[in-house]
Design a protein around this motif. Sequence first.
Motif, mmCIF file in Angstrom:
data_model
loop_
_atom_site.group_PDB
_atom_site.id
_atom_site.type_symbol
_atom_site.label_atom_id
_atom_site.label_comp_id
_atom_site.label_asym_id
_atom_site.label_seq_id
_atom_site.Cartn_x
_atom_site.Cartn_y
_atom_site.Cartn_z
ATOM 1 N N ARG A 177 0.819 -1.218 0.000
ATOM 2 C CA ARG A 177 0.000 0.000 0.000
ATOM 3 C C ARG A 177 0.854 1.270 0.000
ATOM 4 O O ARG A 177 0.571 2.202 -0.749
ATOM 5 C CB ARG A 177 -0.934 -0.010 1.215
ATOM 6 N N ARG A 178 1.863 1.322 0.871
ATOM 7 C CA ARG A 178 2.782 2.463 0.934
ATOM 8 C C ARG A 178 2.053 3.806 0.991
ATOM 9 O O ARG A 178 2.465 4.780 0.378
ATOM 10 C CB ARG A 178 3.709 2.465 -0.273
ATOM 11 N N ASP A 179 0.946 3.877 1.691
ATOM 12 C CA ASP A 179 0.186 5.135 1.764
ATOM 13 C C ASP A 179 -0.526 5.197 3.109
ATOM 14 O O ASP A 179 -0.240 4.427 4.027
ATOM 15 C CB ASP A 179 -0.813 5.241 0.608
ATOM 16 N N ALA A 180 -1.470 6.141 3.211
ATOM 17 C CA ALA A 180 -2.203 6.300 4.467
ATOM 18 C C ALA A 180 -2.981 5.041 4.821
ATOM 19 O O ALA A 180 -3.225 4.756 6.000
ATOM 20 C CB ALA A 180 -3.147 7.495 4.369
ATOM 21 N N GLY A 181 -3.397 4.281 3.799
ATOM 22 C CA GLY A 181 -4.118 3.041 4.081
ATOM 23 C C GLY A 181 -3.268 2.046 4.841
ATOM 24 O O GLY A 181 -3.738 1.383 5.767
ATOM 25 N N GLY A 182 -1.999 1.934 4.457
ATOM 26 C CA GLY A 182 -1.099 1.058 5.192
ATOM 27 C C GLY A 182 -0.872 1.527 6.608
ATOM 28 O O GLY A 182 -0.789 0.733 7.541
ATOM 29 N N GLU A 183 -0.789 2.854 6.795
ATOM 30 C CA GLU A 183 -0.610 3.403 8.138
ATOM 31 C C GLU A 183 -1.824 3.117 9.010
ATOM 32 O O GLU A 183 -1.688 2.710 10.166
ATOM 33 C CB GLU A 183 -0.368 4.904 8.059
ATOM 34 N N ARG A 184 -3.011 3.315 8.456
ATOM 35 C CA ARG A 184 -4.232 3.038 9.234
ATOM 36 C C ARG A 184 -4.322 1.563 9.602
ATOM 37 O O ARG A 184 -4.726 1.213 10.722
ATOM 38 C CB ARG A 184 -5.463 3.461 8.439
ATOM 39 N N LEU A 185 -3.951 0.700 8.667
ATOM 40 C CA LEU A 185 -3.987 -0.731 8.945
ATOM 41 C C LEU A 185 -3.066 -1.083 10.106
ATOM 42 O O LEU A 185 -3.457 -1.797 11.039
ATOM 43 C CB LEU A 185 -3.569 -1.497 7.689
ATOM 44 N N LEU A 186 -1.835 -0.575 10.075
ATOM 45 C CA LEU A 186 -0.868 -0.915 11.113
ATOM 46 C C LEU A 186 -1.264 -0.322 12.463
ATOM 47 O O LEU A 186 -1.173 -0.985 13.501
ATOM 48 C CB LEU A 186 0.521 -0.428 10.716
ATOM 49 N N VAL A 187 -1.724 0.931 12.475
ATOM 50 C CA VAL A 187 -2.139 1.556 13.731
ATOM 51 C C VAL A 187 -3.319 0.803 14.331
ATOM 52 O O VAL A 187 -3.388 0.562 15.547
ATOM 53 C CB VAL A 187 -2.485 3.042 13.504
ATOM 54 N N GLY A 188 -4.259 0.404 13.485
ATOM 55 C CA GLY A 188 -5.414 -0.335 13.983
ATOM 56 C C GLY A 188 -5.034 -1.668 14.588
ATOM 57 O O GLY A 188 -5.510 -2.041 15.667
ATOM 58 N N VAL A 189 -4.151 -2.402 13.898
ATOM 59 C CA VAL A 189 -3.716 -3.693 14.419
ATOM 60 C C VAL A 189 -2.939 -3.508 15.725
ATOM 61 O O VAL A 189 -3.093 -4.297 16.669
ATOM 62 C CB VAL A 189 -2.860 -4.428 13.371
ATOM 63 N N THR A 190 -2.113 -2.470 15.801
ATOM 64 C CA THR A 190 -1.361 -2.204 17.034
ATOM 65 C C THR A 190 -2.294 -1.940 18.208
ATOM 66 O O THR A 190 -2.083 -2.459 19.318
ATOM 67 C CB THR A 190 -0.426 -0.997 16.836
ATOM 68 N N ALA A 191 -3.328 -1.142 17.978
ATOM 69 C CA ALA A 191 -4.290 -0.860 19.044
ATOM 70 C C ALA A 191 -4.977 -2.134 19.512
ATOM 71 O O ALA A 191 -5.180 -2.354 20.716
ATOM 72 C CB ALA A 191 -5.321 0.155 18.546
ATOM 73 N N VAL A 192 -5.312 -2.995 18.556
ATOM 74 C CA VAL A 192 -5.953 -4.261 18.916
ATOM 75 C C VAL A 192 -5.005 -5.129 19.734
ATOM 76 O O VAL A 192 -5.395 -5.708 20.764
ATOM 77 C CB VAL A 192 -6.420 -5.009 17.649
ATOM 78 N N LEU A 193 -3.741 -5.225 19.291
ATOM 79 C CA LEU A 193 -2.777 -6.050 20.009
ATOM 80 C C LEU A 193 -2.573 -5.564 21.442
ATOM 81 O O LEU A 193 -2.519 -6.364 22.382
ATOM 82 C CB LEU A 193 -1.443 -6.056 19.272
ATOM 83 N N CYS A 194 -2.447 -4.246 21.626
ATOM 84 C CA CYS A 194 -2.246 -3.703 22.978
ATOM 85 C C CYS A 194 -3.464 -3.954 23.862
ATOM 86 O O CYS A 194 -3.329 -4.323 25.039
ATOM 87 C CB CYS A 194 -1.949 -2.210 22.904
ATOM 88 N N THR A 195 -4.645 -3.770 23.298
ATOM 89 C CA THR A 195 -5.874 -3.989 24.063
ATOM 90 C C THR A 195 -6.029 -5.450 24.452
ATOM 91 O O THR A 195 -6.363 -5.783 25.602
ATOM 92 C CB THR A 195 -7.095 -3.522 23.259
ATOM 93 N N VAL A 196 -5.780 -6.330 23.493
ATOM 94 C CA VAL A 196 -5.899 -7.762 23.770
ATOM 95 C C VAL A 196 -4.857 -8.204 24.798
ATOM 96 O O VAL A 196 -5.161 -8.995 25.703
ATOM 97 C CB VAL A 196 -5.745 -8.565 22.462
ATOM 98 N N ALA A 197 -3.633 -7.678 24.680
ATOM 99 C CA ALA A 197 -2.594 -8.039 25.648
ATOM 100 C C ALA A 197 -2.983 -7.644 27.056
ATOM 101 O O ALA A 197 -2.854 -8.429 28.009
ATOM 102 C CB ALA A 197 -1.267 -7.379 25.259
ATOM 103 N N ALA A 198 -3.484 -6.406 27.209
ATOM 104 C CA ALA A 198 -3.876 -5.942 28.536
ATOM 105 C C ALA A 198 -5.061 -6.737 29.075
ATOM 106 O O ALA A 198 -5.060 -7.182 30.239
ATOM 107 C CB ALA A 198 -4.222 -4.453 28.487
ATOM 108 N N GLY A 199 -6.077 -6.938 28.245
ATOM 109 C CA GLY A 199 -7.257 -7.666 28.702
ATOM 110 C C GLY A 199 -6.967 -9.118 29.027
ATOM 111 O O GLY A 199 -7.400 -9.642 30.069
ATOM 112 N N PHE A 200 -6.221 -9.779 28.142
ATOM 113 C CA PHE A 200 -5.889 -11.182 28.364
ATOM 114 C C PHE A 200 -5.072 -11.347 29.641
ATOM 115 O O PHE A 200 -5.320 -12.258 30.449
ATOM 116 C CB PHE A 200 -5.110 -11.715 27.164
ATOM 117 N N GLY A 201 -4.090 -10.479 29.839
ATOM 118 C CA GLY A 201 -3.251 -10.585 31.022
ATOM 119 C C GLY A 201 -4.027 -10.387 32.312
ATOM 120 O O GLY A 201 -3.813 -11.104 33.298
ATOM 121 N N LEU A 202 -4.928 -9.415 32.324
ATOM 122 C CA LEU A 202 -5.733 -9.175 33.525
ATOM 123 C C LEU A 202 -6.635 -10.363 33.828
ATOM 124 O O LEU A 202 -6.809 -10.740 34.996
ATOM 125 C CB LEU A 202 -6.558 -7.903 33.341
ATOM 126 N N VAL A 203 -7.211 -10.949 32.797
ATOM 127 C CA VAL A 203 -8.064 -12.124 33.014
ATOM 128 C C VAL A 203 -7.255 -13.276 33.593
ATOM 129 O O VAL A 203 -7.663 -13.919 34.573
ATOM 130 C CB VAL A 203 -8.749 -12.543 31.694
#
Length: 404
Positions: free
Chosen positions: A271-297
């Motif tokens: 993609r090499r554009d804003a679409g690629g940036e949005r994809l990566l930022v979105g996945v990062t947010a999901v990974l951080c949220t899942v890591a925090a939630g999974f660990g607390l559980v």
Amino acid sequence: MPRSSVRLLVTTADQLASSLGNFVLVFSLARAATPEQFGTYALGVAVLNLALALSRSVVATPFTIDSSTDDTSVSVARSSWLALAVGTLLAIGAAPFVVAAAVRDPALAWVLLVWALALPLLTLQDFLRYVAVARGRPGAALVADGTWTLVVLVLFGYQVLAASPAPAWVCALVWAAGLVVATLVLVGAGLAERPRGAGAWAWLVGDRRHAQLAGDAALAGGGPIVVLSLVTLLVGADAVAALRGASTVFGPLNTLMAASILALVPEVRRRRDAGGERLLVGVTAVLCTVAAGFGLVMALLVSDDLGAALLGATWPLTDRVLLATTVEYVGIALMTAGVVWCRAKNRVDVALRFQVAQWVGLLAAVAVAGLAVGTARGVAVGLAVVGLATGAACLLRARRLPYS
């Protein structure tokens, strides 16, 4: 659904299947071992991870980056030869440790021998998974890894239900049998070529990325071995069991991290554009949220009975460090996103510098916590602080890099 989204989902499912088999193997070994034995087996599994890290970095990652461009010819035959060479060299390097283990504990030696013999096939099978993804056929990789994981899940079911769990060497043999089946599936899918070493050396020395990625792999794969060895020296084998048990509990998160690197690098690079940036930022947010939630559980809600079913006698030790490990994995999610972005922009040198900084910090944290506190929990807190700081720094730096 767009084809790129389908590829991402299937690739993620494949990585889930692949990593599930690896940490279920560790669960199966935990059922057959004391905490001290489990700590020793954990070092053996770390060697397998080192082999995968080296093969992925030196062979598979350049193949993935180059395959995402239309004007680059990539040789599966040459890369397969390199993958086998990496596994063979590591197997030869492991031979003295197998011999030493035979003197100390024959049962341990059999486990290490099986793993050492499997190393060349392990690196080849893992490379062929990358070929499947790079060529837009992640479904073939999913079938192969799903079959392998099913074999290991049957083993784990036996370990949980049987009156007397199978010994560790049987666990290793079952895992190796699943590896053979998974490799045959990928070969049958037409993804393999006869390994050929012609031109491999010139290709290795002529591309600076290989040296950079080899350093990356040595840190990612060898770093845990050094850290666990230092923990053993300063705190003891029980602390190694606690930390390794925590990383095993977070196996699903490790799966998602590995899946993001495997799937996102070619997609963001295409993609090499804003679409690629949005994809990566979105996945990062999901990974951080899942890591925090999974660990607390896992830290607050999982009962001791369920924890003991997963890790046996190691669970009480692991339970004490899970909150700190949760913070560490949020940092690992940030570091993973930074590495993906660096590789998508063909700047593996930047990722390497941050990994060097990270492992220097982790070793310093282990030394300080081990000497000052002397507990697994103190070490886990130190690892969490360093992991969070370096992960955030890597992601911020990667975001400012141009594509090349």
